[in-house]
Enzyme design. Structure first.
Site, PDB file in Angstrom:
ATOM      1  N   LYS A 158     -18.305   5.714  13.212  1.00 30.90           N
ATOM      2  CA  LYS A 158     -17.749   7.711  13.866  1.00 30.90           C
ATOM      3  C   LYS A 158     -18.848   7.501  15.126  1.00 30.90           C
ATOM      4  CE  LYS A 158     -13.854   9.639  12.545  1.00 30.90           C
ATOM      5  NZ  LYS A 158     -13.943  10.517  11.805  1.00 30.90           N
ATOM      6  N   LYS A 173      -7.614  11.750   4.639  1.00 31.04           N
ATOM      7  CA  LYS A 173      -7.116  13.136   4.311  1.00 31.04           C
ATOM      8  C   LYS A 173      -6.994  13.681   3.866  1.00 31.04           C
ATOM      9  CE  LYS A 173      -8.393  14.083   9.418  1.00 31.04           C
ATOM     10  NZ  LYS A 173      -8.183  15.008  10.498  1.00 31.04           N
ATOM     11  N   GLU A 184     -15.164   3.758  17.209  1.00 35.66           N
ATOM     12  CA  GLU A 184     -14.255   5.008  17.750  1.00 35.66           C
ATOM     13  C   GLU A 184     -15.587   4.955  19.187  1.00 35.66           C
ATOM     14  OE1 GLU A 184     -13.992   9.523  15.644  1.00 35.66           O
ATOM     15  OE2 GLU A 184     -15.777   9.349  17.281  1.00 35.66           O
ATOM     16  N   ARG A 218       7.755  21.110 -15.173  1.00 32.78           N
ATOM     17  CA  ARG A 218       7.234  21.641 -13.987  1.00 32.78           C
ATOM     18  C   ARG A 218       6.406  20.858 -13.729  1.00 32.78           C
ATOM     19  NH1 ARG A 218       7.220  22.607  -9.735  1.00 32.78           N
ATOM     20  NH2 ARG A 218       8.892  24.073 -10.681  1.00 32.78           N
ATOM     21  N   ASP A 276     -10.124   8.123  20.588  1.00 34.74           N
ATOM     22  CA  ASP A 276     -10.682   9.334  19.976  1.00 34.74           C
ATOM     23  C   ASP A 276      -9.855  10.314  20.742  1.00 34.74           C
ATOM     24  OD1 ASP A 276     -10.337  11.083  17.946  1.00 34.74           O
ATOM     25  OD2 ASP A 276     -12.595  11.833  18.850  1.00 34.74           O
TER      26      ASP A 276
END
Length: 284
Positions: A163, A131, A195, A96, A217
């Site tokens: 940012k 992320k 950004e 597993r 963005d």
């Protein structure tokens, strides 16, 4: 294999095995040998093969593991990924955890490959983001590369990325230019990305020295086209589109002429690739 990956395997095995695999200990005869294959149950792209092999080895060095395909390989349903042979108890104990690594990372590679295919024929490259699963970043970013993608910064340490929240503190161009010059002097290998969520910001950032990337963005397609036009024939700064990116929109975004499209979904919300371990008679 690097020490971080080995520590992650150790932690994963400790989490799963604890004081011992009671099922295998009490229900599998000691000394029983098995042979099996990890097989793809659906089409996809592989990543994490060596990691899965190392799991089997860590559980029992007597287990023989042989790769049949490597990271980056495209598989179809029924493809044999690796062969494992050894003590039944050990193979079952490792199964597993080995599959968890292989399925998750192959899911990342498969998702990345879909985005890369969607922008085929354009100049645009697909980027990952930060992320990622905590502790798995290097593994997931390697899986992105296996899927044909390109790594963005690894963390907060290897690229400046200013940012909107950073701009609350320092937002005028003179202050930004002074900060860019300082980081370039003190951290010469670190690239600078700013950004922009408005075209006026893009114009301002293009006037600064030392800007390597501009992140566009959540801009509309028309705004992206205008941003590319504003840069003109220059090769720098590179333009990166972000926000509102999915498999239905990514091709149209790429066709605007941006250099990169960053996609958080290829690491933060992927579906694991369906893989399984099937045993066969030892004589086969």
């Amino acid at each position: 294999m690097n020490e971080d990956a080995l520590r992650l395997i150790e932690a994963a095995l400790a989490e799963d095995i604890g004081e011992g695999d009671v099922t295998s200990t009490y229900f599998v005869p000691e000394g029983r040998q098995v042979r099996g294959f990890i097989i793809a149950r659906e089409d996809g792209v592989l990543a994490g093969v060596e990691l899965a092999m190392e799991v089997f080895r860590q559980v029992d060095e007597a287990t023989d593991v042989r790769p049949m395909l490597g990271d980056g390989a495209r598989v179809t349903q029924g493809a044999h990924v690796l062969e494992v042979q050894g003590p039944a108890r050990s193979v079952l104990t490792a199964e597993r955890t080995a599959l968890n690594f292989l399925q998750r990372l192959s899911g990342v590679a498969t998702a990345t490959a879909r985005y890369v295919k969607a922008v085929d024929g354009t100049r645009t490259r697909i980027l990952d983001t930060r992320k990622t699963t905590p502790g798995w970043r290097l593994l997931e970013k390697a899986a992105v590369v296996s899927g044909g993608g390109t790594n963005h910064r690894m963390g907060l340490y290897d690229r400046v990325m200013v940012k909107d929240n950073h701009l609350v503190a320092e937002h005028d161009l003179d202050s930004l230019q002074a900060a860019i010059r300082k980081v370039k002097a003190e951290k010469p290998g670190v690239e600078v990305e700013l950004e922009a969520d408005r075209l006026e910001q893009v114009e301002g950032f293009l006037s600064l020295e030392g800007v390597d990337h501009i992140l566009l963005d959540n801009m509309t397609r028309a705004e992206l086209l205008k941003a590319v036009e504003l840069r003109g024939d220059r090769s720098f700064p590179k333009l990166e589109a972000s926000g509102g990116v999915n498999l239905e929109t990514v091709a149209a975004i790429a066709e605007t002429g941006v250099d990169f499209i960053s996609v958080g979904a290829i690491t933060h919300s992927v579906k694991a690739l369906d893989l399984g371990l099937d045993f066969v008679p030892l004589s086969e």
